[in-house]
Design a protein around this motif. Structure first.
Motif, PDB file in Angstrom:
ATOM      1  N   LEU A 118      -3.271  -6.734  -8.859  1.00 19.87           N
ATOM      2  CA  LEU A 118      -4.730  -6.766  -8.885  1.00 19.87           C
ATOM      3  C   LEU A 118      -5.184  -7.759  -9.954  1.00 19.87           C
ATOM      4  CD1 LEU A 118      -5.320  -2.882  -8.874  1.00 19.87           C
ATOM      5  CD2 LEU A 118      -5.534  -4.414  -6.891  1.00 19.87           C
ATOM      6  N   HIS A 132      -8.810  -2.839 -11.064  1.00 19.98           N
ATOM      7  CA  HIS A 132      -8.107  -3.901 -11.767  1.00 19.98           C
ATOM      8  C   HIS A 132      -6.974  -3.292 -12.592  1.00 19.98           C
ATOM      9  CE1 HIS A 132     -10.813  -2.336 -14.857  1.00 19.98           C
ATOM     10  NE2 HIS A 132      -9.977  -2.848 -15.758  1.00 19.98           N
ATOM     11  N   ASP A 160     -13.391  -3.579  -4.777  1.00 17.51           N
ATOM     12  CA  ASP A 160     -12.923  -4.959  -5.008  1.00 17.51           C
ATOM     13  C   ASP A 160     -13.740  -5.647  -6.098  1.00 17.51           C
ATOM     14  OD1 ASP A 160     -11.050  -4.647  -3.006  1.00 17.51           O
ATOM     15  OD2 ASP A 160     -12.405  -5.389  -1.440  1.00 17.51           O
ATOM     16  N   ALA A 173      -4.681 -12.289  -1.770  1.00 17.78           N
ATOM     17  CA  ALA A 173      -4.007 -11.014  -2.026  1.00 17.78           C
ATOM     18  C   ALA A 173      -2.528 -11.250  -2.312  1.00 17.78           C
ATOM     19  CB  ALA A 173      -4.167 -10.098  -0.823  1.00 17.78           C
TER      20      ALA A 173
END
Length: 216
Positions: free
Chosen positions: A44, A90, A112, A148
């Motif tokens: 992340l 995160h 997100d 990603a």
């Protein structure tokens, strides 16, 4: 049971051995440039705060790469960095673990993270690597990958004096071992009643003279 002098020598040998091994390991690990590198592979967006970046008074280089494409790396104040990540999902660098040389991460948040690249809060930003000076402390760094997938992140502290200090510890450890070895060698040599060390050649000559007197 060991007497006091031999026990003291044994302790000197132990200390010298530990110092020599530690000094050699640190010198090899840090290299002539005195660089301590720690790595992680977050999945992340990553936040590194002042508790990590400003823990040591040395230049800090944060690098991030990904096979999926360029990675955005930017520095700002701790408050602005927290505002950027907000409550979004995160990972945060908790601590740099030594001697494993890894970064321990903690995940938090939900949802997100919005693309932060165009924000006007950054002190410095770029792709790949970023150098953080302690003159700007306290500082935080945000690592963001538009694509990603895992990102290879490294945080490197560099101070040339660390290598010199490692060599000094190594040399001191070797000196302690050499001194202990000399004492042990001296202790194994034959002595007179007064405690003086006998010359082995003189002792051999004296024994030969005694044998000659006996055979007469």
């Amino acid at each position: 049971m060991l007497d006091a002098p031999r026990l003291a020598v044994a302790l000197v040998v132990l200390v010298g051995l530990v110092m020599a091994v530690l000094g050699a390991w640190c010198a090899i690990t840090l290299g002539p440039g005195g660089a301590a590198r720690f790595t992680a592979a977050p999945t992340l967006s990553l936040l590194a705060g002042p508790s990590v970046l400003n823990r040591v008074d040395a230049l800090v280089t944060v690098c991030a790469t990904s096979g999926a494409g360029p990675v955005f790396v930017a520095s700002t104040t701790p408050r602005d960095a927290l505002d950027v990540v907000g409550t979004a999902r995160h990972q945060e660098v908790v601590v740099a673990e030594f001697p494993a040389r890894t970064l321990q991460l903690r995940e938090s948040g939900d949802g997100d993270l919005a693309d932060p690249r165009s924000l006007q809060v950054w002190r410095a930003s770029g792709e790949g690597c970023l150098v953080v000076s302690q003159d700007q402390a306290p500082s935080s760094v945000v690592v963001y990958s538009p694509a990603a997938g895992p990102v290879d992140v490294s945080i490197t502290w560099q101070r040339g004096a660390w290598f010199a200090q490692s060599i000094a510890v190594l040399v001191l450890g070797m000196l302690l071992l050499a001194g202990a070895g000399w004492w042990l060698r001296r202790g194994l040599q034959p002595t007179t009643g007064s405690g003086e060390v006998l010359d082995p050649s003189a002792l051999e000559s004296g024994l030969r003279h005694d044998d000659e007197e006996t055979t007469r």
